[in-house]
Design a protein around this motif. Structure first.
Motif, short mmCIF file in Angstrom:
data_model
loop_
_atom_site.label_atom_id
_atom_site.label_comp_id
_atom_site.label_asym_id
_atom_site.label_seq_id
_atom_site.Cartn_x
_atom_site.Cartn_y
_atom_site.Cartn_z
N GLU A 6 18.06 11.27 29.61
CA GLU A 6 17.18 10.73 30.65
C GLU A 6 17.14 11.65 31.87
O GLU A 6 18.16 12.16 32.31
CB GLU A 6 17.68 9.34 31.10
CG GLU A 6 17.60 8.33 29.98
CD GLU A 6 17.46 6.91 30.52
OE1 GLU A 6 17.25 6.74 31.74
OE2 GLU A 6 17.58 5.99 29.70
N TYR A 7 15.92 11.83 32.39
CA TYR A 7 15.75 12.61 33.62
C TYR A 7 14.91 11.79 34.58
O TYR A 7 13.77 11.45 34.29
CB TYR A 7 15.07 13.95 33.30
CG TYR A 7 15.87 14.79 32.34
CD1 TYR A 7 16.92 15.59 32.81
CD2 TYR A 7 15.61 14.76 30.98
CE1 TYR A 7 17.67 16.34 31.93
CE2 TYR A 7 16.36 15.51 30.09
CZ TYR A 7 17.39 16.29 30.58
OH TYR A 7 18.15 17.03 29.70
N ARG A 8 15.49 11.43 35.73
CA ARG A 8 14.80 10.59 36.71
C ARG A 8 14.97 11.20 38.09
O ARG A 8 15.99 11.82 38.38
CB ARG A 8 15.43 9.19 36.73
CG ARG A 8 15.46 8.51 35.39
CD ARG A 8 14.12 7.90 35.04
NE ARG A 8 14.16 7.27 33.73
CZ ARG A 8 13.13 7.24 32.88
NH1 ARG A 8 12.00 7.84 33.21
NH2 ARG A 8 13.23 6.62 31.73
N PRO A 9 13.98 10.96 38.97
CA PRO A 9 14.15 11.43 40.36
C PRO A 9 15.22 10.57 41.04
O PRO A 9 15.43 9.42 40.65
CB PRO A 9 12.78 11.21 40.99
CG PRO A 9 12.11 10.19 40.13
CD PRO A 9 12.68 10.33 38.75
N PRO A 10 15.91 11.13 42.03
CA PRO A 10 16.93 10.34 42.72
C PRO A 10 16.27 9.23 43.55
O PRO A 10 15.17 9.42 44.03
CB PRO A 10 17.63 11.36 43.62
CG PRO A 10 16.64 12.48 43.78
CD PRO A 10 15.78 12.48 42.57
N PRO A 11 16.94 8.08 43.71
CA PRO A 11 16.39 7.05 44.59
C PRO A 11 16.36 7.58 46.02
O PRO A 11 17.12 8.50 46.35
CB PRO A 11 17.38 5.90 44.45
CG PRO A 11 18.49 6.36 43.58
CD PRO A 11 18.21 7.73 43.09
N PRO B 239 22.46 14.07 44.70
CA PRO B 239 23.23 14.23 43.48
C PRO B 239 24.68 14.59 43.80
O PRO B 239 24.97 15.14 44.86
CB PRO B 239 22.52 15.38 42.75
CG PRO B 239 21.67 16.04 43.75
CD PRO B 239 21.39 15.06 44.84
#
Lengths: 214, 151
Positions: B128-133, B138
């Motif tokens: 999974e690759y998601r933008p940070p909230p 990170p």
């Protein structure tokens, strides 16, 4: 056509798409790593199909195209391994580990480098084409093994991502780079094919002086 | 008759490739098809597994991570889905992605005191690759954990 596509893809991947929540900006190496493997697969597929066709039809042109496919495949295979290694160090913690995915990709590269070596060793164009075709066909077996390695066996490498597991903006950037690398591979294969054709003509004129000395 | 320089070079190259390939097939792959053991499998082996060089893979169990800043020792429990877990002591530098609940593969030896002594800690990322909230950075957990060493 491939170069502007790479430029657009790099912009999308390096600037426009968001970083990854866990990896940060390091994750952006994906936009070169994954397309490299797409290009590798397409190039080796070209090499495989043309080798099969060569054994059936015995046209030298098919052998030239097979050779071009394998050679470009070796290039992108190497790019994929190098970018994977650079990505692996900061995220997994290691440059390399003998997990089944990494091991099978290395074997795939070695077999196709072997193809190029065997060809360089054989003087007779017919023998070269026949033996080469055999090696390419046998070597191509590694491609599905590489693909399924992350499903068949326990690996450190994660299984395939899909648009469901990747942020939509990242998917756009990835697809652009995929198309760009596919176009790049096609261009390189066509240029290499042209070169192989000229080499064969030159070889022919050495054997029979006066033929093809234009 | 001696081979010419070019041919000898090609033959040598071919020989090296053949040797490397043979090593990969008979030396590497056989041992690596089972790349790592799960905690359940390791515990099932029992004392037979003591002292051998082993790869163990699982999830870093939340709430079990302890960093000893003076001794440079990272302790945590590696668990699998069957709820079995093994205590791990790591002395290497963990990758920045190290956090609770993430997949990890550790290389080292299991000793009779039930502790797995790890010299190489690898992180297994998901697909999974998601933008940070918004506002999140990170490796925040990592920075907090190793604050003393990083500052």
């Amino acid at each position: 056509m491939a170069l502007p596509a790479v430029a657009v893809g790099l912009y999308l991947g390096l600037v426009w798409a968001p970083p990854d929540a866990m990896m940060g900006n390091v994750q952006r190496i994906m936009y070169v790593h994954f397309p490299s493997w797409i290009a590798t697969a397409l190039s080796y597929l070209t090499g495989f199909l043309c080798s099969v066709l060569y054994l059936v039809r015995r046209r030298p042109a098919l052998d030239h195209l097979a050779q071009a496919g394998v050679e470009v495949g070796v290039l992108f295979n190497t790019t994929g391994l190098i970018t994977g290694s650079i990505w692996g160090r900061p995220t997994w913690g290691v440059w390399w580990t003998w997990d089944p995915r990494l091991t099978t990709t290395a074997i795939m590269l070695i077999i196709f480098v072997g193809y190029l070596l065997v060809r360089a060793f054989l003087e007779d164009p017919d023998a070269r084409a026949r033996v080469g075709a055999l090696v390419a066909i046998v070597g191509f077996v590694t491609l599905p093994i590489v693909y399924f390695s992350v499903r068949w066996w326990r690996t450190l490498h994660q299984p395939q991502s899909s648009p469901n597991t990747v942020d939509p903006e990242m998917v756009v950037a990835l697809r652009t780079m995929m198309v760009a690398f596919a176009l790049g591979a096609a261009y390189l294969i066509s240029r290499r094919y042209e070169l192989a054709r000229l080499e064969a003509a030159a070889e022919q004129s050495e054997v029979e002086p006066g033929v093809g000395t234009a | 008759m001696l081979l010419s320089g070019r041919r000898a070079g090609i033959a040598l190259g071919g020989g090296i490739v053949a040797l490397v390939f043979a090593y990969l097939v008979w030396g590497g792959i056989g041992n690596n098809l089972v790349y790592f053991l799960t905690p359940t499998e390791l515990l099932a082996k029992g004392p037979a597994a003591y002292g051998a060089s082993i790869r163990l893979g699982g999830i870093v169990q939340p709430g079990t991570v302890h960093w000893d800043a003076d001794r440079h020792e990272l302790r945590f429990r590696l668990a699998d889905t069957n709820d079995h877990n093994v205590e791990v002591v790591s002395t290497g530098v963990p990758p920045e992605m190290f956090t609770e609940g993430i997949g990890a593969v550790v290389e080292g030896v299991w000793t009779p005191d039930g502790v797995f002594h790890c010299h190489n800690l690898m992180i297994k990322h998901s697909n999974e690759y998601r933008p940070p909230p918004p506002g999140a950075k990170p490796a925040e957990y990592y920075r907090q954990l190793f604050r003393k060493q990083l500052s």
